[in-house]
Design an enzyme around this catalytic site. Structure first.
Site, PDB file in Angstrom:
ATOM      1  N   ALA A 139     -28.907 -30.665   1.746  1.00 41.80           N
ATOM      2  CA  ALA A 139     -29.115 -29.553   1.330  1.00 41.80           C
ATOM      3  C   ALA A 139     -27.806 -28.879   0.726  1.00 41.80           C
ATOM      4  O   ALA A 139     -26.802 -29.411   0.667  1.00 41.80           O
ATOM      5  CB  ALA A 139     -29.374 -28.657   2.605  1.00 41.80           C
ATOM      6  N   GLY A 143     -30.495 -33.674   3.970  1.00 45.04           N
ATOM      7  CA  GLY A 143     -31.782 -33.261   3.609  1.00 45.04           C
ATOM      8  C   GLY A 143     -32.385 -34.273   2.681  1.00 45.04           C
ATOM      9  O   GLY A 143     -33.327 -34.403   2.525  1.00 45.04           O
ATOM     10  N   GLU A 183     -33.577 -36.747   4.845  1.00 50.60           N
ATOM     11  CA  GLU A 183     -34.817 -36.344   5.212  1.00 50.60           C
ATOM     12  C   GLU A 183     -35.941 -36.344   4.355  1.00 50.60           C
ATOM     13  O   GLU A 183     -37.103 -36.520   4.721  1.00 50.60           O
ATOM     14  CB  GLU A 183     -34.464 -34.884   5.951  1.00 50.60           C
ATOM     15  N   GLU A 241     -24.607 -34.042   9.152  1.00 53.02           N
ATOM     16  CA  GLU A 241     -24.534 -32.609   9.177  1.00 53.02           C
ATOM     17  C   GLU A 241     -23.392 -32.286  10.147  1.00 53.02           C
ATOM     18  O   GLU A 241     -22.848 -31.154  10.289  1.00 53.02           O
ATOM     19  CB  GLU A 241     -25.846 -31.910   9.551  1.00 53.02           C
TER      20      GLU A 241
HETATM   21  N1  CO8 Z   1     -24.203 -29.333  -1.339  1.00 53.69           N
HETATM   22  C1  CO8 Z   1     -23.750 -28.672  -2.611  1.00 53.69           C
HETATM   23  N2  CO8 Z   1     -22.992 -29.254  -3.523  1.00 53.69           N
HETATM   24  C2  CO8 Z   1     -22.711 -30.633  -3.201  1.00 53.69           C
HETATM   25  C3  CO8 Z   1     -23.497 -31.292  -2.111  1.00 53.69           C
HETATM   26  C4  CO8 Z   1     -24.123 -30.621  -1.433  1.00 53.69           C
HETATM   27  N3  CO8 Z   1     -24.844 -31.026  -0.278  1.00 53.69           N
HETATM   28  N4  CO8 Z   1     -22.981 -32.623  -2.206  1.00 53.69           N
HETATM   29  C5  CO8 Z   1     -22.097 -32.888  -3.292  1.00 53.69           C
HETATM   30  N5  CO8 Z   1     -22.007 -31.718  -3.926  1.00 53.69           N
HETATM   31  C6  CO8 Z   1     -21.327 -31.395  -4.940  1.00 53.69           C
HETATM   32  C7  CO8 Z   1     -19.709 -31.310  -4.997  1.00 53.69           C
HETATM   33  O1  CO8 Z   1     -19.368 -30.055  -4.286  1.00 53.69           O
HETATM   34  C8  CO8 Z   1     -18.982 -31.600  -5.955  1.00 53.69           C
HETATM   35  O2  CO8 Z   1     -19.265 -30.260  -6.949  1.00 53.69           O
HETATM   36  P1  CO8 Z   1     -17.881 -29.975  -7.700  1.00 53.69           P
HETATM   37  O3  CO8 Z   1     -18.017 -30.878  -8.881  1.00 53.69           O
HETATM   38  O4  CO8 Z   1     -18.393 -28.609  -8.453  1.00 53.69           O
HETATM   39  O5  CO8 Z   1     -16.560 -29.895  -6.872  1.00 53.69           O
HETATM   40  C9  CO8 Z   1     -20.214 -32.498  -6.756  1.00 53.69           C
HETATM   41  O6  CO8 Z   1     -21.245 -32.297  -6.035  1.00 53.69           O
HETATM   42  C10 CO8 Z   1     -19.618 -34.106  -6.772  1.00 53.69           C
HETATM   43  O7  CO8 Z   1     -19.318 -34.000  -5.169  1.00 53.69           O
HETATM   44  P2  CO8 Z   1     -18.039 -34.908  -4.684  1.00 53.69           P
HETATM   45  O8  CO8 Z   1     -16.933 -34.537  -5.727  1.00 53.69           O
HETATM   46  O9  CO8 Z   1     -17.849 -34.525  -3.479  1.00 53.69           O
HETATM   47  O10 CO8 Z   1     -18.307 -36.325  -5.080  1.00 53.69           O
HETATM   48  P3  CO8 Z   1     -17.817 -37.675  -4.219  1.00 53.69           P
HETATM   49  O11 CO8 Z   1     -18.308 -38.816  -4.904  1.00 53.69           O
HETATM   50  O12 CO8 Z   1     -16.305 -37.540  -4.041  1.00 53.69           O
HETATM   51  O13 CO8 Z   1     -18.509 -37.663  -2.862  1.00 53.69           O
HETATM   52  C11 CO8 Z   1     -20.280 -37.335  -1.409  1.00 53.69           C
HETATM   53  C12 CO8 Z   1     -19.953 -37.793  -2.742  1.00 53.69           C
HETATM   54  C13 CO8 Z   1     -19.608 -38.221  -0.274  1.00 53.69           C
HETATM   55  C14 CO8 Z   1     -21.943 -37.392  -1.270  1.00 53.69           C
HETATM   56  C15 CO8 Z   1     -19.741 -35.946  -0.993  1.00 53.69           C
HETATM   57  O14 CO8 Z   1     -20.266 -34.932  -2.120  1.00 53.69           O
HETATM   58  C16 CO8 Z   1     -20.408 -35.273   0.302  1.00 53.69           C
HETATM   59  O15 CO8 Z   1     -20.028 -35.585   1.352  1.00 53.69           O
HETATM   60  N6  CO8 Z   1     -21.483 -34.161   0.043  1.00 53.69           N
HETATM   61  C17 CO8 Z   1     -22.053 -33.686   1.246  1.00 53.69           C
HETATM   62  C18 CO8 Z   1     -23.057 -34.556   2.005  1.00 53.69           C
HETATM   63  C19 CO8 Z   1     -23.395 -33.806   3.266  1.00 53.69           C
HETATM   64  O16 CO8 Z   1     -22.841 -33.207   3.933  1.00 53.69           O
HETATM   65  N7  CO8 Z   1     -24.995 -33.646   3.122  1.00 53.69           N
HETATM   66  C20 CO8 Z   1     -25.459 -32.892   4.102  1.00 53.69           C
HETATM   67  C21 CO8 Z   1     -25.573 -31.326   3.661  1.00 53.69           C
HETATM   68  S1  CO8 Z   1     -26.376 -30.520   5.074  1.00 53.69           S
HETATM   69  C22 CO8 Z   1     -27.954 -30.600   4.945  1.00 53.69           C
HETATM   70  O17 CO8 Z   1     -28.391 -31.415   4.317  1.00 53.69           O
HETATM   71  C23 CO8 Z   1     -28.828 -30.099   6.017  1.00 53.69           C
HETATM   72  C24 CO8 Z   1     -30.208 -30.249   6.082  1.00 53.69           C
HETATM   73  C25 CO8 Z   1     -31.056 -29.290   6.662  1.00 53.69           C
HETATM   74  C26 CO8 Z   1     -32.500 -29.488   6.117  1.00 53.69           C
HETATM   75  C27 CO8 Z   1     -32.549 -29.336   4.717  1.00 53.69           C
HETATM   76  C28 CO8 Z   1     -32.874 -27.842   4.361  1.00 53.69           C
HETATM   77  C29 CO8 Z   1     -32.701 -27.769   2.875  1.00 53.69           C
END
Ligand code: CO8
Length: 258
Positions: free
Chosen positions: A65, A109, A112, A132
Site C-alpha cells: 500500500a 498489500g 495480499e 507491515e
Molecule cells: N509506498 C510508497 N512508496 C514506495 C513504497 C510503498 N509501499 N515502496 C517503495 N516506494 C517508493 C520509495 O519511497 C522510493 O521512492 P523515491 O524514489 O521517491 O524515494 C521508490 O519507491 C523506490 O524505492 P526504494 O528506493 O526504497 O527502492 P529499494 O530497491 O531500495 O527498496 C523495497 C525496495 C525493499 C521494496 C523498499 O522500497 C521498501 O521497503 N518498500 C516498502 C515495503 C513495505 O513496507 N510494504 C508494505 C506497505 S504497508 C501495506 O502494504 C499495508 C497493507 C494494508 C492493506 C492494503 C491496503 C491498500
C-alpha cells in the site's frame, strides 16, 4: 476508458492488467485500486474474455500500500472511508480466474493482492513479504488470513512477525506459488496458462473456481455437496455435450463458452 495507474490490454481471450506506477514500485494507492476494479468490471462483463492476468514490472509486482498516502491518515480516516474493504474487495469478488504474474517485490498489500488472485506464477526474482510490522501496523488485506492458509501457521507467523522476505523457491516449496520460471518468461508463462484456461468452457471454468473457493469457506461435507450440485448442473450445458462429443470423435472441442 483512460487509465493513469494501470495498463489494460486484451490478448486473444485474456485480459491483461499491468500495474504501472514504476517510480513508486507500483505502490497501491486508491487511484490504482479503483482503476484495477474498473478494469476487472469491464473484463468480467466481456464474454470475449475468459481469464485475467495481473502483473507489475520487472522490479516490483507491488511494494505494498502507498505509505506516503497512509502516513497522514488516522483511525477516523481509515474507519470512515472503510480503507481496504471499500475498493479492494473487487478483486476477491471476481468470478473469472485471475493469475498474478509476479516478478520482484510483492510486499504488504502487494503480496495480499497476489494472494487474492487464483494462481500465482512467480519469476525467480520474486520476493514475497508482509513487512507491515516495521511500519507499526499489521497486514490489512488478508495477510494474516490468506497467508497461513497458503503456507501454514509457522511460516506465516515468521513472515508477518519478522518482516523477512521469502524468495520464489521458498514460496513455491511452501505452496504460495504454483510455478517459478526465469524472470524473462514470467509474463509469457502466465499468459500461456491464462490462454489455456480461456480456451475451456467459461461457465465450467467459473464453476471450478467457485467450487475450489468453497473449500475455504465450508466443512468438507458441505463443500462436497456444493461440488456435486454444481457437477450435476454442468450436465445441462452445451459445452458438456461438445466436450464429450469431441473426445469421442477424436477432435478438438470447440466450446461456445455458454
Ligand atoms: N509506498 C510508497 N512508496 C514506495 C513504497 C510503498 N509501499 N515502496 C517503495 N516506494 C517508493 C520509495 O519511497 C522510493 O521512492 P523515491 O524514489 O521517491 O524515494 C521508490 O519507491 C523506490 O524505492 P526504494 O528506493 O526504497 O527502492 P529499494 O530497491 O531500495 O527498496 C523495497 C525496495 C525493499 C521494496 C523498499 O522500497 C521498501 O521497503 N518498500 C516498502 C515495503 C513495505 O513496507 N510494504 C508494505 C506497505 S504497508 C501495506 O502494504 C499495508 C497493507 C494494508 C492493506 C492494503 C491496503 C491498500
Amino acid at each position: 476508458m483512460e487509465y493513469q495507474t494501470i495498463l489494460v490490454e486484451q490478448r486473444e481471450r485474456v485480459g491483461l492488467i499491468t500495474l504501472n506506477r514504476p517510480k513508486a514500485l507500483n505502490a497501491l494507492n486508491d487511484a490504482l485500486i479503483d482503476e484495477l476494479g474498473a478494469a476487472l468490471d469491464s473484463f468480467e462483463a466481456d464474454d470475449g474474455i475468459g481469464a485475467i492476468v495481473i502483473t507489475g514490472s520487472e522490479k516490483a509486482f507491488a511494494a505494498g500500500a502507498d505509505i506516503s498516502a497512509m502516513a497522514g491518515w488516522d483511525y477516523v480516516d481509515v474507519y470512515k472511508s472503510d480503507f481496504i474493504t471499500r475498493n479492494w474487495e473487487r478483486v476477491r469478488r471476481a468470478r473469472k480466474p485471475i493469475i498474478a504474474a509476479v516478478a520482484g517485490f510483492a510486499l504488504g498489500g502487494g503480496c495480499e493482492l497476489a494472494m487474492m488472485c487464483d494462481i500465482i506464477i512467480a519469476a525467480d526474482t520474486a520476493k514475497f513479504g508482509q513487512p507491515e510490522v516495521k511500519l507499526g501496523i499489521l497486514p490489512g488485506a488478508g495477510g494474516t488470513q490468506r497467508l497461513p492458509r497458503a503456507v501454514g501457521k509457522a511460516k506465516a507467523m515468521d513472515l508477518c512477525l519478522t518482516a523477512r522476505f521469502m524468495d520464489a523457491t521458498e514460496a513455491e516449496k511452501a505452496g504460495l506459488v504454483s510455478r517459478v520460471v526465469p524472470a524473462e518468461r514470467v509474463l509469457e508463462e502466465a499468459l500461456g496458462a491464462a490462454q489455456a484456461i480461456a480456451s475451456y468452457s467459461l461457465p465450467i471454468v467459473m464453476m471450478i473456481k467457485e467450487s475450489i473457493n468453497r473449500a475455504y469457506e465450508s466443512p468438507l461435507s458441505e463443500g462436497l455437496l456444493f461440488e456435486r450440485r454444481v457437477f450435476h448442473a454442468a450436465f445441462s450445458l452445451a459445452d458438456k455435450r461438445e466436450g464429450m462429443a469431441a473426445f469421442l470423435e477424436k477432435r478438438a472441442a470447440k466450446f461456445s463458452h455458454r
